[in-house]
Motif scaffolding. Structure first.
Motif, mmCIF file in Angstrom:
data_model
loop_
_atom_site.group_PDB
_atom_site.id
_atom_site.type_symbol
_atom_site.label_atom_id
_atom_site.label_comp_id
_atom_site.label_asym_id
_atom_site.label_seq_id
_atom_site.Cartn_x
_atom_site.Cartn_y
_atom_site.Cartn_z
ATOM 1 N N TYR A 1 -5.297 5.274 -5.084
ATOM 2 C CA TYR A 1 -5.772 4.677 -4.076
ATOM 3 C C TYR A 1 -6.406 3.332 -4.888
ATOM 4 O O TYR A 1 -6.296 2.028 -3.948
ATOM 5 C CB TYR A 1 -6.706 5.574 -3.371
ATOM 6 C CG TYR A 1 -7.225 4.838 -1.948
ATOM 7 C CD1 TYR A 1 -6.355 5.109 -0.778
ATOM 8 C CD2 TYR A 1 -8.334 4.149 -2.032
ATOM 9 C CE1 TYR A 1 -6.859 4.452 0.204
ATOM 10 C CE2 TYR A 1 -8.928 3.577 -0.809
ATOM 11 C CZ TYR A 1 -8.021 3.753 0.517
ATOM 12 O OH TYR A 1 -8.668 3.129 1.638
ATOM 13 N N ARG B 1 0.877 -1.140 0.113
ATOM 14 C CA ARG B 1 -0.141 -0.034 0.078
ATOM 15 C C ARG B 1 0.850 1.359 -0.015
ATOM 16 O O ARG B 1 1.047 1.780 0.936
ATOM 17 C CB ARG B 1 -1.203 0.027 1.352
ATOM 18 C CG ARG B 1 -2.198 -1.441 0.966
ATOM 19 C CD ARG B 1 -3.029 -1.038 2.165
ATOM 20 N NE ARG B 1 -4.255 -0.118 1.631
ATOM 21 C CZ ARG B 1 -5.113 -0.216 0.844
ATOM 22 N NH1 ARG B 1 -5.204 -1.340 -0.083
ATOM 23 N NH2 ARG B 1 -5.720 0.792 0.506
ATOM 24 N N MET C 1 -7.542 12.516 3.265
ATOM 25 C CA MET C 1 -6.964 11.072 3.394
ATOM 26 C C MET C 1 -5.915 11.260 4.312
ATOM 27 O O MET C 1 -5.332 12.288 4.770
ATOM 28 C CB MET C 1 -6.193 11.048 1.846
ATOM 29 C CG MET C 1 -5.659 9.820 1.936
ATOM 30 S SD MET C 1 -4.934 9.508 0.027
ATOM 31 C CE MET C 1 -3.618 10.524 0.079
ATOM 32 N N PRO D 1 -2.183 4.854 2.981
ATOM 33 C CA PRO D 1 -3.218 5.682 2.943
ATOM 34 C C PRO D 1 -4.588 5.107 3.277
ATOM 35 O O PRO D 1 -4.691 3.992 3.007
ATOM 36 C CB PRO D 1 -3.144 6.037 1.496
ATOM 37 C CG PRO D 1 -2.906 5.053 0.556
ATOM 38 C CD PRO D 1 -1.668 4.384 1.521
ATOM 39 N N GLN D 2 -5.279 5.731 3.803
ATOM 40 C CA GLN D 2 -6.586 5.756 4.132
ATOM 41 C C GLN D 2 -7.327 6.781 3.629
ATOM 42 O O GLN D 2 -7.132 7.982 4.149
ATOM 43 C CB GLN D 2 -7.022 5.393 5.547
ATOM 44 C CG GLN D 2 -6.331 4.193 6.113
ATOM 45 C CD GLN D 2 -6.761 4.084 7.652
ATOM 46 O OE1 GLN D 2 -6.264 4.872 8.442
ATOM 47 N NE2 GLN D 2 -7.210 2.852 7.879
ATOM 48 N N TRP E 1 -1.885 9.276 5.668
ATOM 49 C CA TRP E 1 -0.956 8.542 5.208
ATOM 50 C C TRP E 1 0.265 8.707 6.176
ATOM 51 O O TRP E 1 0.253 9.895 6.833
ATOM 52 C CB TRP E 1 -0.798 8.550 3.891
ATOM 53 C CG TRP E 1 -0.234 9.896 3.424
ATOM 54 C CD1 TRP E 1 1.254 10.316 3.223
ATOM 55 C CD2 TRP E 1 -0.728 11.295 3.377
ATOM 56 N NE1 TRP E 1 1.620 11.584 3.032
ATOM 57 C CE2 TRP E 1 0.216 12.199 2.779
ATOM 58 C CE3 TRP E 1 -1.874 11.582 3.147
ATOM 59 C CZ2 TRP E 1 -0.004 13.469 2.773
ATOM 60 C CZ3 TRP E 1 -2.454 12.815 3.021
ATOM 61 C CH2 TRP E 1 -1.291 13.920 2.474
ATOM 62 N N GLN F 1 -7.331 9.354 -5.608
ATOM 63 C CA GLN F 1 -8.293 8.477 -5.588
ATOM 64 C C GLN F 1 -8.034 7.190 -6.782
ATOM 65 O O GLN F 1 -8.088 6.153 -6.405
ATOM 66 C CB GLN F 1 -9.792 8.841 -5.858
ATOM 67 C CG GLN F 1 -10.213 9.540 -4.693
ATOM 68 C CD GLN F 1 -11.618 10.308 -5.024
ATOM 69 O OE1 GLN F 1 -12.564 9.731 -5.065
ATOM 70 N NE2 GLN F 1 -11.391 11.623 -5.619
#
Length: 166
Positions: free
Chosen positions: A136, A55, A110, A76-77, A112, A133
């Motif tokens: 991601y 990731r 986001m 990342p989230q 990270w 995005q």
């Protein structure tokens, strides 16, 4: 630094969800990914696109205008997406020569970690949000084809496969 080969669709690694980056040092990989992205030339590149199922992605949305601002995004989230969306053309280094109209949120929040272990949380808007995005999606095993309606996907895939077969 080294340029890495970029996988092209339909390589099955591009459809594989990635594992979190643990404690390993990814600075060398990230540096190689930035060099690869700039040479391609792209504005973002995710680790699975170079065969590393972690990731991690890199992006630099301003370098083509002459102001480099590279980002290394680890684990990342996306914490939030706006209800406001925009549809526009997206290309992908793993699907060369194909541009498709994709609908994305115009803002995201986001979080990270960077290459120094520093945590970040940011609201991204406009092209930064769209690029983040897109990259991601790669970490979740998705490509732009996965964002198309079934009929449009079938037609776009067929045209792409015909192009690479010649």
């Amino acid at each position: 630094m080294a340029r890495l080969p970029i996988l092209t669709w339909p390589d099955p690694r591009l459809a594989t969800p990635c594992a979190p980056v643990a404690d390993e040092d990814v600075a060398g990989l990230a540096s190689d990914m930035l060099e690869t992205m700039y040479a391609a030339p792209g504005r973002g590149l995710a680790a699975p696109q170079v065969g590393v199922l972690k990731r991690l992605f890199v992006m630099d949305i301003t370098w083509k205008e002459g102001t480099p601002a590279p980002r290394i995004i680890i684990n990342p989230q996306i914490l939030w997406r706006s209800d406001s969306t925009a549809t526009g053309p997206e290309g992908c280094l793993s699907i060369p020569g194909v541009t498709t109209d994709i609908t994305r949120a115009t803002q995201i929040r986001m979080s990270w970690t960077d290459q120094n272990g520093q945590g970040h949380t940011e609201i991204m808007t406009g092209f930064a949000a769209i690029c983040a995005q897109h990259e991601y999606d790669h970490l979740d095993g998705l490509v732009t084809f996965d964002r198309l309606s079934p009929d449009l996907r079938a037609a776009t895939e067929a045209a792409y496969l015909e192009t690479i077969a010649t």
